[in-house]
Design an enzyme around this catalytic site. Structure first.
Site, PDB file in Angstrom:
ATOM      1  CB  SER A 202      27.735  -3.965  26.930  1.00  0.00           C
ATOM      2  OG  SER A 202      27.389  -3.295  25.753  1.00  0.00           O
ATOM      3  CG  ASP A 332      19.847  -1.952  26.290  1.00  0.00           C
ATOM      4  OD1 ASP A 332      20.365  -1.014  25.641  1.00  0.00           O
ATOM      5  OD2 ASP A 332      20.514  -2.849  26.832  1.00  0.00           O
ATOM      6  CG  HIS A 361      23.446  -0.440  27.107  1.00  0.00           C
ATOM      7  ND1 HIS A 361      23.182  -1.718  26.671  1.00  0.00           N
ATOM      8  CD2 HIS A 361      24.796  -0.297  27.061  1.00  0.00           C
ATOM      9  CE1 HIS A 361      24.322  -2.314  26.360  1.00  0.00           C
ATOM     10  NE2 HIS A 361      25.313  -1.477  26.608  1.00  0.00           N
TER      11      HIS A 361
END
Length: 402
Positions: A202, A332, A361
């Site tokens: 991320s 996502d 995600h």
């Protein structure tokens, strides 16, 4: 005979209407799931290159990704995956307190199951926003790296994270990789013979991606390879998606609350600085508001738009000169599928992007009864093992044609 059968079916329906309706709905859902949800991942990378051959050789790239049947919605994937991974026990790391050139400090948390000497590979993990070495997805990666790749693993806890005191009014941002650069220099000096693979998740992936694009060829002296998991390549599109009313906005506000709380815990470091208004910072309801009121100002950007423009990887991925695999789900909410830089990867000899239709995600749950070891973790395992097993080939040929 047919009339009798129809009559019996009708009688059964009359006696069990909910069972019949539920069964029909389940059958229709499973047919949809089989036809439209299950599917092989798509690999984007320039063909006839060493990196394409390496990634294409991974068995998992030719297998179907079967998201958990009862939970393939992207937000649910992310939340349920987080919950299931929380069953993984905390890891007892060896902490190294690393000091930067500006006297700031972070905790580098080390883990290895065995000592294989000076050439034992190192996996450096960069967590997501407000993450740390005890974050559930990080612990899975650490266990995989140590158990399956026989590597020693180190987690880079960003400034102010991981329980270490903040020494100055500076935390971290996706566009600035100065801290990462110093840590990689430190690893190179301390373990000169060990091949290093960096993995960013991320926000950690955005930071790592920016290091790779900023350093270009120079990064190859510090890193053998890299991996990006659920990275947001387009910060503008990602922010727009996360501000969509509904579940996305609720998740956005949850992250903003975590960011605000992390600053409240160390507010004495920020009170004497007039660059920002802490009351405004503490009232931030979204990540964009927090970044506009604090992060952008902290790192010298004129606006949050300038900061997001600097952090945006889309459009500069061809500057990556280290063998890099990115894994992204097209659903996502942090990285909408239509803004994944597929064309850039198709032209690149150093970046491969593996996309799945579903996965959310940092989710990628699969199986009817998920156990915390998910699809992205298996991709990670196979990739780093392939890199370490073929490190001479990766050093010599990645970047050119075989």
């Amino acid at each position: 005979m047919m009339n009798l059968l129809l009559y019996q079916m009708y009688q059964f329906y009359q006696e069990n209407p909910m069972l019949v309706v539920s069964t029909i709905v389940l059958m229709i859902t499973y047919i949809y799931y089989t036809l439209y949800v299950v599917g092989r991942p798509t690999l984007h990378c320039r063909k006839n290159t060493a990196l394409h051959s390496l990634v294409d050789s991974l068995p998992i790239t030719h297998q179907e990704y079967r998201p958990t049947f009862w939970c393939w919605e992207p937000r649910l994937q992310s939340m349920v995956a987080c919950f299931i991974r929380q069953t993984v026990p905390d890891i007892r790391y060896r902490r190294e307190v690393f000091s930067f050139s500006d006297d700031g400090q972070v905790g580098l948390d080390w883990m290895r199951n065995e000592d294989a000497g000076a050439e034992q590979p190192i996996v450096l993990i960069l967590p997501g926003i407000t993450g740390s070495s005890q974050s559930e997805y990080v612990k899975i990666l650490v266990n995989v790296a140590c158990d399956e790749a026989k590597a020693r693993c180190v987690v880079f806890n960003f400034r102010g994270q991981g329980g270490l005191e903040l020494k100055s009014p500076r935390t971290f941002c996706a566009a600035n990789s100065d801290d990462l650069s110093e840590i990689l220099d430190h690893l190179k000096v301390t373990y000169p013979e060990a091949p290093v693979v960096a993995v960013g998740v991320s926000l950690g992936g955005i930071m790592l991606g920016n290091y790779l694009t900023d350093q270009g060829e120079a990064a190859r002296s510090k890193l053998l390879a890299a991996m990006l998991i659920s990275v947001c390549f387009d910060t503008f599109e990602g922010t727009k998606s996360m501000e969509t009313p509904g579940l996305n906005l609720l998740l956005n506000r949850h992250l903003a609350t975590n960011l605000v709380e992390s600053i409240k815990e160390v507010k004495e470091q920020f009170q004497a600085n007039n660059t920002w208004d802490l009351e405004q910072v503490f009232s931030s309801k979204t990540v964009r508001e927090f970044d506009n009121r604090l992060t952008a100002k902290m790192f010298g950007y004129k606006s949050v738009a300038e900061y997001y423009g600097a952090a945006r990887l889309h459009g500069k991925v061809e500057g990556i000169k280290v063998a890099t695999l990115a894994v992204n789900a097209e659903d996502d909410p942090f990285q909408p599928g239509d803004s994944i830089p597929r064309e850039g990867a198709d032209r690149s000899s150093h970046l491969a992007i593996l996309t799945t239709k579903y996965g959310g995600h940092v989710g990628f749950m699969d199986g009817w009864l998920p156990n915390g070891y998910f699809y992205s973790d298996r991709v990670f395992s196979q990739y780093i093992q392939a890199v370490f097993s073929n490190k001479d080939m990766v050093k010599q040929f990645v970047g050119g044609r075989l």
